[in-house]
Design a protein around this motif. Structure first.
Motif, PDB file in Angstrom:
ATOM      1  N   ALA A  85       0.826  -1.207   0.000  1.00  0.00           N
ATOM      2  CA  ALA A  85       0.000   0.000   0.000  1.00  0.00           C
ATOM      3  C   ALA A  85       0.861   1.258   0.000  1.00  0.00           C
ATOM      4  CB  ALA A  85      -0.950  -0.005   1.198  1.00  0.00           C
ATOM      5  N   THR A  93      -5.027   2.796   3.286  1.00  0.00           N
ATOM      6  CA  THR A  93      -4.757   1.417   3.665  1.00  0.00           C
ATOM      7  C   THR A  93      -3.534   1.350   4.575  1.00  0.00           C
ATOM      8  OG1 THR A  93      -5.790   0.572   1.660  1.00  0.00           O
ATOM      9  CG2 THR A  93      -4.251  -0.901   2.775  1.00  0.00           C
ATOM     10  N   ALA A 130      -8.483  -6.184   4.698  1.00  0.00           N
ATOM     11  CA  ALA A 130      -7.292  -5.480   4.201  1.00  0.00           C
ATOM     12  C   ALA A 130      -6.441  -6.392   3.329  1.00  0.00           C
ATOM     13  CB  ALA A 130      -6.462  -4.940   5.373  1.00  0.00           C
ATOM     14  N   HIS A 133      -8.162  -6.806   0.030  1.00  0.00           N
ATOM     15  CA  HIS A 133      -8.078  -5.545  -0.731  1.00  0.00           C
ATOM     16  C   HIS A 133      -6.731  -5.433  -1.442  1.00  0.00           C
ATOM     17  CE1 HIS A 133      -8.142  -1.295  -1.744  1.00  0.00           C
ATOM     18  NE2 HIS A 133      -7.058  -1.125  -1.005  1.00  0.00           N
TER      19      HIS A 133
END
Length: 181
Positions: A85, A93, A130, A133
Motif C-alpha cells: 500500500a 490502507t 485489508a 483488498h
C-alpha cells in the motif's frame, strides 16, 4: 443511518449543554453532515486512498482466544500489505493496516506468561478485508512491491503474493469463526 443517528444525538447533546434553543438546530442538518461523512468514507470515491481518518465502527466487542504463535501469520501478512500500500500510494490502507499491526502487537504482548491471547473479532475482520483488498489491487491495478518501473525481479514476487494474502485472510476468518462457535 447509524452515522445520522450519532450526529443527531451529538448535535442535540451539545445544544442542550450550551443551552441553545432547539429551534436553532434547524440550521444544522445531521443528515447532510452524515452524507458527507459517508461519502468521505466510501473507499470507491475519487481520492479515497488519501483519506486516512475513516475506520470501521466496531460494534462486536468479543475476542477470540488464540495461541500466541498463530498470530504471527496475520501479523506478517499485514506487514506485507503495508509495504504494498505504501509503495503504491494508498495512504488510507497504510494508516488502517498500521493501526491493525499495532493492535495485534498489543494483544500479543499483553500477557507474556500466557500461551493464549484474546484477539478482538474486529481486528480479525478488518485484517481479512485489508489482505483481500491488497491482493485484489496487486491483481487488478498492477500494484508492485517496487513500482519504480525498473525490473528488479519483483514481477515474480508480485505474482505469488495475492494467493498468500488470500490464504492469510482465510486464516483470519477461521480464527474469527471461533467467536461464533
Amino acid at each position: 443511518m447509524a452515522v445520522h443517528n450519532v450526529l443527531a444525538h451529538a448535535i442535540t447533546t451539545v445544544a442542550d449543554r450550551l443551552d441553545i434553543p432547539r429551534s436553532a438546530l434547524r440550521y444544522i442538518e445531521a443528515s447532510a453532515i452524515a452524507d458527507q461523512i459517508a461519502k468521505a468514507g466510501d473507499p470507491a470515491a475519487e481520492g479515497a486512498q488519501d483519506v486516512h481518518g475513516v475506520r470501521p465502527v466496531r460494534i462486536d466487542e468479543r475476542t477470540v482466544p488464540t495461541p500466541r504463535w498463530v498470530c504471527t501469520r496475520p501479523l506478517m501478512a499485514l506487514a506485507q500489505t503495508v509495504k504494498y500500500a505504501a509503495n503504491n500510494g494508498d495512504s488510507r490502507t497504510v494508516q488502517h493496516v498500521a493501526d491493525l499491526i499495532f493492535e495485534l502487537g498489543l494483544v500479543i504482548g499483553d500477557d507474556p506468561d500466557s500461551d493464549d491471547v484474546a484477539i478482538p473479532v474486529g481486528v480479525l475482520d478488518e485484517t481479512a478485508h485489508a489482505l483481500e483488498h491488497v491482493a485484489a489491487q496487486i491483481e487488478t491495478s498492477g500494484w508492485s512491491l517496487c513500482p519504480c518501473g525498473e525490473d528488479h525481479g519483483q514481477a515474480a514476487v508480485d505474482a505469488k503474493v495475492p494467493e498468500r494474502l488470500r490464504s492469510d485472510a482465510e486464516l483470519a476468518r477461521k480464527m474469527r469463526a471461533k467467536a461464533d462457535g
